[in-house]
Design an enzyme around this catalytic site. Structure first.
Site, PDB file in Angstrom:
ATOM      1  CE  LYS A 159      -6.970   2.225 -13.655  1.00 15.04           C
ATOM      2  NZ  LYS A 159      -8.044   1.286 -13.295  1.00 15.04           N
ATOM      3  CG  ASP A 174      -8.491   1.720  -9.830  1.00 14.42           C
ATOM      4  OD1 ASP A 174      -9.016   2.252  -8.834  1.00 14.42           O
ATOM      5  OD2 ASP A 174      -8.942   1.872 -10.988  1.00 14.42           O
ATOM      6  CE  LYS A 229     -12.296   3.619  -9.382  1.00 17.39           C
ATOM      7  NZ  LYS A 229     -11.695   2.628 -10.298  1.00 17.39           N
ATOM      8  CG  ASP A 288     -17.327  -2.696   3.493  1.00 18.23           C
ATOM      9  OD1 ASP A 288     -18.057  -2.453   4.483  1.00 18.23           O
ATOM     10  OD2 ASP A 288     -17.448  -3.700   2.780  1.00 18.23           O
ATOM     11  CB  THR A 333     -13.363  10.754 -14.558  1.00 18.12           C
ATOM     12  OG1 THR A 333     -12.930   9.396 -14.574  1.00 18.12           O
ATOM     13  CG2 THR A 333     -12.335  11.593 -13.848  1.00 18.12           C
ATOM     14  NE  ARG A 364     -11.799   8.010 -23.820  1.00 20.10           N
ATOM     15  CZ  ARG A 364     -11.560   7.383 -22.658  1.00 20.10           C
ATOM     16  NH1 ARG A 364     -10.484   7.669 -21.949  1.00 20.10           N
ATOM     17  NH2 ARG A 364     -12.401   6.456 -22.220  1.00 20.10           N
ATOM     18  NE  ARG A 372     -12.557   2.789 -21.963  1.00 20.38           N
ATOM     19  CZ  ARG A 372     -13.712   3.056 -21.379  1.00 20.38           C
ATOM     20  NH1 ARG A 372     -14.815   2.454 -21.796  1.00 20.38           N
ATOM     21  NH2 ARG A 372     -13.771   3.913 -20.381  1.00 20.38           N
TER      22      ARG A 372
END
Ligand code: C5P
Length: 226
Positions: free
Chosen positions: A32, A59, A61, A64, A118, A179, A209
């Site tokens: 991504k 990505d 997003k 507009d 999220t 996670r 991460r």
């Protein structure tokens, strides 16, 4: 090769990108490119990652007015991307126009819509002015996205079963906020483990991460085909 994980490369230099992909090349199908990477290195990073053999989710997003999103997508779809997104909160007219541009482009990438981030908790959802329950809003935005003929949504895995029930099994649910059980949530709020997300029916797990800091954990995630 894991085809379910989309590795979020939230980096800003070529050196960081090289260090990340060294650990994942040939092991994950998807990467991504988000705002940090795209705004730091520009569109050439997309071709670089494609040349390394990855499928690319861009990505950005987009959120507009319909005309601006349509024009932006006309430009972005010239790059060799496999998935791209808009915000469902931009509305149905915007999503319909986005869908027409993306589906008529040369690569015809998946077009999905972000429902609620999220990183948004129930409390924050009310703080920014929404009423009712966050999950109901996510389901409503997913239904709107389907009415606009997009391929699916970005949502939390906690919401997948509700969305699949409403929109059908083929409607894609792409889920960040993943996670492993003993890891920090960082800024994420609606969090879940990879195994739970897959069990709930997520089509793709967006992971940054948690995997980048612990690449060996990729081997613990099942990665079936779509
Ligand atoms: O590091 P972490 O796994 O939290 O990264 C999640 C990635 O997914 C980030 O690149 C973030 O921008 C993206 N994302 C998200 N929530 C959404 C949509 C995208 O976390 N609803």
């Amino acid at each position: 090769m894991n085809e379910k994980v989309i590795l979020a490369i939230d980096s800003s230099t070529n050196e960081e990108v090289s260090a990340v992909i060294k650990n994942f090349k040939g092991k994950v199908k998807w990467v991504k490119v988000g705002m940090e990477l795209f705004y730091s290195l520009g569109p050439s990073i997309i071709s670089q990652l494609k040349d390394e053999g990855f499928s690319v989710f861009l990505d950005l997003k987009l959120h507009d007015i319909p005309n601006t999103v349509e024009s932006a997508l006309k430009r972005l779809c010239k790059y060799p991307i496999d998935m791209i997104n808009v915000h469902a909160l931009g509305g149905k007219d915007m999503m319909i126009r986005a869908g027409l541009v993306v589906k008529n482009s040369a690569n015809s990438p998946y077009l999905i819509a972000v429902t609620q981030l999220t990183s948004t908790s129930e409390h924050q959802f009310h703080q920014i002015g929404f009423g009712g329950h966050l999950v109901d809003n996510v389901i409503k935005l997913a239904a709107l996205t389907q009415e606009a003929h997009l391929d699916g949504v970005v949502c939390s895995a906690h919401e997948v079963s509700h969305i699949k029930k409403m929109c059908g099994q083929d409607f894609l649910c792409v889920t960040p906020g993943i996670r492993f059980s003993d890891q920090s949530y960082d800024d994420q709020k609606r969090v879940i483990t990879p195994a739970e997300a897959l069990a709930l029916g997520s089509d793709f797990l967006v992971m940054g991460r948690s995997l980048i800091h612990a690449p060996h954990l990729l081997d613990t995630i099942p990665g079936g085909h779509l």
